[in-house]
Design a protein around this motif. Structure first.
Motif, PDB file in Angstrom:
ATOM      1  N   ILE B 101       0.830  -1.208   0.000  1.00 29.15           N
ATOM      2  CA  ILE B 101       0.000   0.000   0.000  1.00 29.15           C
ATOM      3  C   ILE B 101       0.862   1.254   0.000  1.00 29.15           C
ATOM      4  CG2 ILE B 101      -1.580   1.377   1.412  1.00 29.15           C
ATOM      5  CD1 ILE B 101      -2.904  -1.212   2.287  1.00 29.15           C
ATOM      6  N   ARG B 102       1.875   1.283   0.858  1.00 24.86           N
ATOM      7  CA  ARG B 102       2.721   2.474   0.966  1.00 24.86           C
ATOM      8  C   ARG B 102       3.489   2.733  -0.319  1.00 24.86           C
ATOM      9  NH1 ARG B 102       4.603   0.304   6.690  1.00 24.86           N
ATOM     10  NH2 ARG B 102       2.753   0.919   7.895  1.00 24.86           N
ATOM     11  N   PHE B 103       3.959   1.655  -0.927  1.00 26.10           N
ATOM     12  CA  PHE B 103       4.713   1.806  -2.177  1.00 26.10           C
ATOM     13  C   PHE B 103       3.870   2.521  -3.226  1.00 26.10           C
ATOM     14  CE2 PHE B 103       6.049   0.385  -6.400  1.00 26.10           C
ATOM     15  CZ  PHE B 103       7.414   0.622  -6.357  1.00 26.10           C
ATOM     16  N   PRO B 108       1.950   6.565  -7.153  1.00 25.74           N
ATOM     17  CA  PRO B 108       0.609   6.232  -7.664  1.00 25.74           C
ATOM     18  C   PRO B 108       0.569   6.026  -9.168  1.00 25.74           C
ATOM     19  CG  PRO B 108       0.746   8.524  -6.942  1.00 25.74           C
ATOM     20  CD  PRO B 108       1.980   7.853  -6.464  1.00 25.74           C
ATOM     21  N   ALA B 109       1.437   6.730  -9.895  1.00 27.71           N
ATOM     22  CA  ALA B 109       1.398   6.615 -11.352  1.00 27.71           C
ATOM     23  C   ALA B 109       1.710   5.196 -11.811  1.00 27.71           C
ATOM     24  CB  ALA B 109       2.380   7.590 -11.982  1.00 27.71           C
ATOM     25  N   PHE B 110       2.402   4.451 -10.972  1.00 29.06           N
ATOM     26  CA  PHE B 110       2.825   3.118 -11.396  1.00 29.06           C
ATOM     27  C   PHE B 110       1.815   2.030 -11.078  1.00 29.06           C
ATOM     28  CE2 PHE B 110       6.811   5.333 -11.684  1.00 29.06           C
ATOM     29  CZ  PHE B 110       7.313   4.806 -12.856  1.00 29.06           C
ATOM     30  N   PHE B 111       0.810   2.380 -10.329  1.00 24.01           N
ATOM     31  CA  PHE B 111      -0.170   1.344  -9.996  1.00 24.01           C
ATOM     32  C   PHE B 111      -0.916   0.902 -11.254  1.00 24.01           C
ATOM     33  CE2 PHE B 111      -4.308  -0.074  -8.264  1.00 24.01           C
ATOM     34  CZ  PHE B 111      -3.839  -1.145  -7.533  1.00 24.01           C
ATOM     35  N   GLY B 168      -7.156  -4.437  -4.050  1.00 23.28           N
ATOM     36  CA  GLY B 168      -8.421  -3.712  -4.133  1.00 23.28           C
ATOM     37  C   GLY B 168      -8.402  -2.480  -3.252  1.00 23.28           C
ATOM     38  N   ILE B 169      -7.826  -2.608  -2.088  1.00 17.38           N
ATOM     39  CA  ILE B 169      -7.759  -1.464  -1.170  1.00 17.38           C
ATOM     40  C   ILE B 169      -6.903  -0.346  -1.769  1.00 17.38           C
ATOM     41  CG2 ILE B 169      -6.785  -0.708   1.028  1.00 17.38           C
ATOM     42  CD1 ILE B 169      -7.760  -3.330   2.238  1.00 17.38           C
ATOM     43  N   LEU B 191      -6.971  -2.384   6.205  1.00 14.45           N
ATOM     44  CA  LEU B 191      -6.303  -3.631   5.829  1.00 14.45           C
ATOM     45  C   LEU B 191      -6.138  -4.557   7.027  1.00 14.45           C
ATOM     46  CD1 LEU B 191      -4.858  -5.456   3.843  1.00 14.45           C
ATOM     47  CD2 LEU B 191      -2.732  -4.262   4.395  1.00 14.45           C
ATOM     48  N   ARG B 192      -5.751  -3.983   8.152  1.00 13.98           N
ATOM     49  CA  ARG B 192      -5.559  -4.806   9.350  1.00 13.98           C
ATOM     50  C   ARG B 192      -6.836  -5.516   9.754  1.00 13.98           C
ATOM     51  NH1 ARG B 192      -0.903  -4.331  12.052  1.00 13.98           N
ATOM     52  NH2 ARG B 192       0.455  -2.568  11.556  1.00 13.98           N
TER      53      ARG B 192
END
Lengths: 210, 210
Positions: B101-103, B108-111, B168-169, B191-192
């Motif tokens: 998630i942090r990455f 964001p452009a790489f997601f 998905g998150i 997520l937790r």
DNA sequence: CTCCAATGTTAACATTGTTAACATGATATT
DNA sequence: AATATCATGTTAACAATGTTAACATTGGAG
């Protein structure tokens, strides 16, 4: 091919706005966004390549409109599939998810497009179809939560988690690299079992509260 | 800016291949893929705009290489974050997810780019970093499953579900439209709690089997 | 030392997005 | 009905980009 009904008509096309959106939908659906050009869209509609600019600020604006039409199609398809199920039933939620999966399996090019992160903060156009789709889903989950005795403040949370699940499954199954890892997995069965495990868990934790 | 160490050197650049990948990464990271051009990348590296074609078949091939480097970065970051946790622990899985998630919150452009569906069936290049990332995750889940007494044939299934959840998150939290629906939701907490509910469910159903 | 393969340059070209200046006609107003 | 107006379409340009072909340079294998 086709669209000749307007091609040799008059100087004015008459329905260029909608025709462009529809043509663009078909072209993107077949060949992806990257290869979509204004030139092609204009040609298919039988107008000059500058004509589209009377209806859309630029290429992105046209694509944006196509995306909106996509949310409309998705919303309609889900509504159609879901309507016969009982309000508040688990099957209603799951059927919504299954339809979501089927829609993007039929139109894989639009999955990236409709959920790309870099959606401009475009305040000019409507875009109301987008939240509507999510709202439908939230309503279904909300009804189920009410029945299952899930407290009010967990409803949105639960809806988001269910949506993330379905969305993640679609993303997984559409990605060529990752697809290989689970080629023998039945995607729809995956969603069913996942949903059951998850919703069971919610129910169980809520019964403990009583 | 920078990269002058090569700019005024000799006729041959000496490390153009890697320089291009790195420059492209930075440019895409800052401004998105759409606005990325070969011309800019070449200019930043201090070479003519035709030079990149000695190293990459076309623009897509370069972007593809950048994506591979992205999977490398992601893999390294997850490995780093995860290594101190005990093998087979629930925390190890969750930490992997949190790092994922942090990455993508940092990049964001790489997601979109790294998980776009229309990845060509390009057999020429390696791409082994992609399955590697998934394999790391599967291994972590696998170890947990072994400890929790989850039967062998449910392991991949469980891993896929966990991945779908995390993915998905991220998708949800990066999408501008959907973000509004859950603006007050703490993504990491989401997520937790999701993971706990899900893994509890798995454990419970497996205890019934014994 | 010589030659060659790898790598870089320059110069073209087609395509595309986009805009400006002009044309047409549907429709409202007189 | 005549006409003015504005939305909508056309043509003609332009710059930027991707891409290729023909040529130049050089590091290194023989």
């Amino acid at each position: 091919m086709a669209k000749q009904q307007f091609a040799d008509r008059t100087y004015h096309h008459g329905a260029l706005h909608d025709t462009l959106i529809q043509s663009a939908w078909e072209m993107i659906d077949l060949h992806g966004v990257e290869s979509f050009t204004i030139v092609d869209a204009a040609q298919q509609a039988g107008v000059s390549k500058a004509a589209p600019y009377r209806h859309f600020r630029d290429r992105d604006a046209l694509i944006d409109a196509v995306v909106d039409s996509g949310f409309e199609k998705l919303g309609a398809m889900v509504q159609e599939a879901v309507q016969s199920y009982e309000t508040g039933s688990r099957e209603k939620i799951i059927t919504g998810g299954l339809t979501y999966i089927r829609f993007f399996h039929q139109h894989p090019a639009f999955f990236d497009l409709m959920f790309r992160g870099a959606s401009d903060e475009d305040t000019s156009t409507d875009h109301s179809t987008r939240p509507q789709c999510l709202q439908m889903h939230i309503d279904a989950v909300s009804a189920w939560c009410y029945r299952a005795g899930v407290p009010e403040d967990m409803v949105v949370d639960t809806a988001i988690k269910m949506w993330a699940t379905v969305h993640g499954i679609v993303s997984l199954s559409l990605n060529s690299t990752l697809r290989r890892a689970c080629v023998e997995t039945d995607i729809e069965e995956l969603l069913r079992s996942f949903s059951d495990t998850f919703l069971d868990g919610i129910e169980a934790s809520c019964q403990l509260l009583e």
